[in-house]
Design an enzyme around this catalytic site. Structure first.
Site, mmCIF file in Angstrom:
data_model
loop_
_atom_site.group_PDB
_atom_site.id
_atom_site.type_symbol
_atom_site.label_atom_id
_atom_site.label_comp_id
_atom_site.label_asym_id
_atom_site.label_seq_id
_atom_site.Cartn_x
_atom_site.Cartn_y
_atom_site.Cartn_z
ATOM 1 N N CYS A 75 -3.259 3.750 9.742
ATOM 2 C CA CYS A 75 -1.990 3.146 10.157
ATOM 3 C C CYS A 75 -1.292 3.919 11.272
ATOM 4 O O CYS A 75 -0.126 3.651 11.577
ATOM 5 C CB CYS A 75 -1.052 3.035 8.956
ATOM 6 S SG CYS A 75 -1.754 2.111 7.578
ATOM 7 N N CYS A 110 -0.679 7.871 7.681
ATOM 8 C CA CYS A 110 -2.047 7.698 7.207
ATOM 9 C C CYS A 110 -2.977 7.356 8.379
ATOM 10 O O CYS A 110 -2.568 6.710 9.347
ATOM 11 C CB CYS A 110 -2.105 6.602 6.153
ATOM 12 S SG CYS A 110 -1.317 7.041 4.586
ATOM 13 N N CYS A 133 8.260 3.136 5.961
ATOM 14 C CA CYS A 133 7.371 2.845 4.834
ATOM 15 C C CYS A 133 8.158 2.677 3.548
ATOM 16 O O CYS A 133 7.637 2.148 2.571
ATOM 17 C CB CYS A 133 6.356 3.974 4.669
ATOM 18 S SG CYS A 133 7.123 5.573 4.301
ATOM 19 N N CYS A 160 0.831 -1.195 0.000
ATOM 20 C CA CYS A 160 0.000 0.000 0.000
ATOM 21 C C CYS A 160 0.869 1.249 0.000
ATOM 22 O O CYS A 160 0.612 2.202 -0.764
ATOM 23 C CB CYS A 160 -0.927 -0.002 1.215
ATOM 24 S SG CYS A 160 -2.127 1.359 1.233
ATOM 25 N N CYS A 161 1.907 1.265 0.828
ATOM 26 C CA CYS A 161 2.824 2.409 0.866
ATOM 27 C C CYS A 161 3.508 2.590 -0.487
ATOM 28 O O CYS A 161 3.767 3.720 -0.912
ATOM 29 C CB CYS A 161 3.881 2.218 1.951
ATOM 30 S SG CYS A 161 3.271 2.487 3.638
#
Length: 244
Positions: A208, A205, A233, A115-116
């Protein structure tokens, strides 16, 4: 491009000087340079930089999953300093494919790296590919597992405008502590994310990031469900590379 010997000398020369002195050197020696902005350390650097150059380049990464308070904070910083902030967003096709296949919360099941990669790393790489140098708010005490060896000046792991090995990274706050950052913020009335006042020491985010408890390390509020020591990340690729 400077040699490693040059960087060693620069790190010695600026080890006893102010962060603002290193900022001045960086801004005077690179035409394509920008401050990476997200947290309290970065806005301290913006505060210092605009006193040296009103039109200093500043960019931030909008992942699409930030806290509402963070979006309001970005706008507050833009207005406070009267600066242009270059907002980098994910590639929409790549993002759509990712969330269509894996949903909106896959990171809770298989880790945050993918996702990162879509939301942060690729947009960052696109921006850095236009630069000769960038300025970050990294501090050595932020993450003992990955940031304890960062230097004031170093070659970045991502390619710059002139390819691999050409991008210079400046970390003027390398030797500062969190207490020094907040002392500066209070002294010069620097705007800060209101989430800090609610116990969020390190803000990423929304899904997270969570507030930390007293005596917890600031990075423990990031990706807390993962049992790992390297709380990164991937934005600072060299931190991980240097650790093997």
């Amino acid at each position: 491009m400077s040699t490693m010997t040059d960087f060693e000398q620069l790190n010695r020369d600026f080890s006893s000087k102010r962060p603002k002195d290193l900022l001045k050197h960086a801004l005077e020696n690179h035409d394509r340079i920008a401050v990476s902005f997200s947290g309290a350390e970065d806005v301290v650097l913006i505060d210092m930089a605009v006193k040296l150059r009103k039109d200093v380049g500043v960019f931030t990464l909008d992942t699409g999953r930030l806290h509402p308070e963070t979006y309001e904070y970005i706008e507050a910083v833009r207005k406070h300093y009267g600066i242009r902030i270059d907002i980098q967003t994910p590639d929409q096709q790549a993002l759509q494919s990712f969330v269509s296949e894996k949903g909106l919360f896959s990171f809770y099941e298989d880790g945050h790296k993918e996702c990162c990669g879509v939301r942060k790393i690729n947009p960052l790489k696109n921006k850095l590919a236009t630069l000769d140098a960038w300025i970050t708010g990294q501090r050595r005490d932020q993450s003992p597992g990955t940031r304890s060896n960062i230097e004031l000046v170093e070659i970045d792991g991502f390619p710059g405008r002139n390819g691999a090995g050409s991008l210079v990274k400046y970390n003027p706050l390398t030797h500062w502590t969190s207490a020094q950052v907040w002392e500066y913020i209070r002294m010069f009335d620097v705007p800060y994310n209101p989430l800090h006042a609610r116990g969020f020491a390190s803000i990423g985010c929304q899904p997270c990031t969570r507030a930390t408890l007293p005596n917890q390390h600031e990075r423990e509020g990031r990706w807390w469900w993962e049992n790992e020591t390297h709380k990164e990340c991937g934005l600072h690729a060299g931190n991980i590379i240097s650790k093997g």
